[in-house]
Design a protein around this motif. Sequence first.
Motif, mmCIF file in Angstrom:
data_model
loop_
_atom_site.group_PDB
_atom_site.id
_atom_site.type_symbol
_atom_site.label_atom_id
_atom_site.label_comp_id
_atom_site.label_asym_id
_atom_site.label_seq_id
_atom_site.Cartn_x
_atom_site.Cartn_y
_atom_site.Cartn_z
ATOM 1 N N LEU A 170 0.874 -1.166 0.000
ATOM 2 C CA LEU A 170 0.000 0.000 0.000
ATOM 3 C C LEU A 170 0.914 1.219 0.000
ATOM 4 C CD1 LEU A 170 -3.163 0.151 0.220
ATOM 5 C CD2 LEU A 170 -2.834 0.785 2.599
ATOM 6 N N TYR A 171 0.882 1.971 -1.087
ATOM 7 C CA TYR A 171 1.783 3.121 -1.242
ATOM 8 C C TYR A 171 3.251 2.711 -1.075
ATOM 9 C CZ TYR A 171 -2.346 6.126 -0.984
ATOM 10 O OH TYR A 171 -3.567 6.731 -1.216
ATOM 11 N N GLY A 172 3.571 1.512 -1.542
ATOM 12 C CA GLY A 172 4.949 1.054 -1.482
ATOM 13 C C GLY A 172 5.366 0.464 -0.145
ATOM 14 N N ILE A 173 4.442 0.413 0.802
ATOM 15 C CA ILE A 173 4.729 -0.145 2.126
ATOM 16 C C ILE A 173 4.241 -1.593 2.162
ATOM 17 C CG2 ILE A 173 4.328 0.087 4.610
ATOM 18 C CD1 ILE A 173 3.629 3.054 3.999
ATOM 19 N N PRO A 174 5.064 -2.531 2.651
ATOM 20 C CA PRO A 174 4.652 -3.939 2.688
ATOM 21 C C PRO A 174 3.333 -4.135 3.421
ATOM 22 C CG PRO A 174 6.974 -3.734 3.226
ATOM 23 C CD PRO A 174 6.421 -2.328 3.171
ATOM 24 N N ALA A 175 2.408 -4.856 2.782
ATOM 25 C CA ALA A 175 1.114 -5.170 3.381
ATOM 26 C C ALA A 175 1.078 -6.662 3.674
ATOM 27 C CB ALA A 175 -0.019 -4.774 2.436
ATOM 28 N N ILE A 176 1.002 -7.006 4.943
ATOM 29 C CA ILE A 176 1.050 -8.401 5.388
ATOM 30 C C ILE A 176 -0.349 -8.821 5.826
ATOM 31 C CG2 ILE A 176 2.101 -10.010 7.022
ATOM 32 C CD1 ILE A 176 4.407 -7.888 7.247
ATOM 33 N N HIS A 177 -0.841 -9.907 5.282
ATOM 34 C CA HIS A 177 -2.197 -10.357 5.573
ATOM 35 C C HIS A 177 -2.222 -11.320 6.767
ATOM 36 C CE1 HIS A 177 -4.121 -8.673 1.903
ATOM 37 N NE2 HIS A 177 -2.868 -8.716 1.471
ATOM 38 N N LYS A 178 -3.173 -11.090 7.660
ATOM 39 C CA LYS A 178 -3.315 -11.905 8.863
ATOM 40 C C LYS A 178 -4.709 -12.527 8.919
ATOM 41 C CE LYS A 178 -0.447 -12.097 11.364
ATOM 42 N NZ LYS A 178 0.784 -12.900 11.395
ATOM 43 N N VAL A 179 -4.782 -13.711 9.523
ATOM 44 C CA VAL A 179 -6.060 -14.407 9.688
ATOM 45 C C VAL A 179 -6.948 -13.591 10.630
ATOM 46 C CG1 VAL A 179 -7.188 -16.506 10.511
ATOM 47 C CG2 VAL A 179 -5.004 -16.652 9.283
ATOM 48 N N GLU A 180 -8.165 -13.323 10.198
ATOM 49 C CA GLU A 180 -9.050 -12.442 10.954
ATOM 50 C C GLU A 180 -9.337 -12.959 12.355
ATOM 51 O OE1 GLU A 180 -13.347 -10.113 10.438
ATOM 52 O OE2 GLU A 180 -12.565 -11.379 8.824
ATOM 53 N N PHE A 181 -9.533 -14.264 12.500
ATOM 54 C CA PHE A 181 -9.893 -14.805 13.811
ATOM 55 C C PHE A 181 -8.749 -14.650 14.813
ATOM 56 C CE2 PHE A 181 -12.401 -17.547 10.789
ATOM 57 C CZ PHE A 181 -13.577 -16.825 10.955
ATOM 58 N N ASP A 182 -7.508 -14.742 14.338
ATOM 59 C CA ASP A 182 -6.370 -14.506 15.226
ATOM 60 C C ASP A 182 -6.366 -13.057 15.701
ATOM 61 O OD1 ASP A 182 -5.603 -17.108 14.816
ATOM 62 O OD2 ASP A 182 -4.004 -16.636 13.393
ATOM 63 N N CYS A 183 -6.721 -12.154 14.806
ATOM 64 C CA CYS A 183 -6.771 -10.728 15.153
ATOM 65 C C CYS A 183 -7.874 -10.454 16.169
ATOM 66 C CB CYS A 183 -6.988 -9.889 13.903
ATOM 67 S SG CYS A 183 -5.672 -10.034 12.667
ATOM 68 N N VAL A 184 -8.991 -11.144 16.038
ATOM 69 C CA VAL A 184 -10.090 -11.005 17.001
ATOM 70 C C VAL A 184 -9.603 -11.357 18.402
ATOM 71 C CG1 VAL A 184 -12.306 -11.981 17.739
ATOM 72 C CG2 VAL A 184 -11.939 -11.404 15.332
ATOM 73 N N GLY A 185 -8.881 -12.478 18.514
ATOM 74 C CA GLY A 185 -8.375 -12.915 19.815
ATOM 75 C C GLY A 185 -7.357 -11.956 20.402
ATOM 76 N N LEU A 186 -6.388 -11.542 19.595
ATOM 77 C CA LEU A 186 -5.351 -10.620 20.072
ATOM 78 C C LEU A 186 -5.956 -9.294 20.529
ATOM 79 C CD1 LEU A 186 -2.525 -11.097 17.389
ATOM 80 C CD2 LEU A 186 -2.397 -11.681 19.814
ATOM 81 N N GLY A 187 -6.857 -8.757 19.718
ATOM 82 C CA GLY A 187 -7.466 -7.478 20.053
ATOM 83 C C GLY A 187 -8.334 -7.548 21.295
ATOM 84 N N GLY A 188 -9.094 -8.622 21.428
ATOM 85 C CA GLY A 188 -9.972 -8.774 22.586
ATOM 86 C C GLY A 188 -9.201 -8.854 23.896
ATOM 87 N N LEU A 189 -8.110 -9.613 23.905
ATOM 88 C CA LEU A 189 -7.304 -9.722 25.122
ATOM 89 C C LEU A 189 -6.614 -8.398 25.439
ATOM 90 C CD1 LEU A 189 -5.612 -13.250 24.922
ATOM 91 C CD2 LEU A 189 -7.676 -12.577 26.154
#
Length: 274
Positions: A75-94
């Motif tokens: 995105l605008y030359g910056i590396p965009a790394i894709h993450k599994v949504e459910f893992d993000c749900v867990g990390l964010g919730g904690l």
Amino acid sequence: MSKIIIGIDVGGSTTKIVGFRDGEMINPTFVKAGDPVASAYGAFGKFTSENKIKLSDIEKIMMTGVGSTYIENDLYGIPAIHKVEFDCVGLGGLYLSKLPEAIIGSLGTGTAMVHAKNNGTIEYLGGTGVGGGTLIGLSKKMLGVSNVENIVELANDGDLGNVDLRISDISSKEMHPGLPDYMTAANFGKLSDVAHKADVALGVINLVFESVGVLAVFSARRFGINDIVLTGNLTTIPQSKSIFETLNKMFDVNIVIPENAQYGTVIGAALSGC
């Protein structure tokens, strides 16, 4: 100065974005757009402009959400790394709840449940199609109203006694220890001919949140824990608070909606890159 890790959650109609620098969160924000690519670029532009962030300040961008697949390499030359949504749900919730272990529910168009521990263990448990899509769809068909803010305002004057069948409506005695007489026996099981639009609006909201809440309770019981953290856009609906407080008392659990709960998934995405 350390560089910033950006998280972007590209949903079906809303894209959320947040940043972290040296473990400190930069205020999250969101944009609405029908096209996922336009939404992602719009959110990025809004966020960097509001926070006076230069492209050179950003180390990487962590992408998640159903629309993130449309952003391939950068995105605008910056590396965009894709993450599994459910893992993000867990990390964010904690992160938001500061709990070491919990069931995390993501309340969006539908609802997903994960079991997360602060040792990095995150397990997707499943979910339900009941969520924001249900709320909007039923309200549109039954009330002719599809804007969530209008549904919420309409429900403020609602009376569930004209809509839902309660235990007290079908039994004059306690049916089971710990089963209060105000517990819902059947959502919309007592829909009165004289029910007003406000009653129906509140009934739809109650149906969605009770369904999601009970699913979360059952998930928590599977792991022998009481802590349940709810995140996602639906958590901003004010009527949810009293519904979940009732479920807390009824099932002896700890359902919490932390500050910035609507940004739980995107916060988890950013944290996955820190």
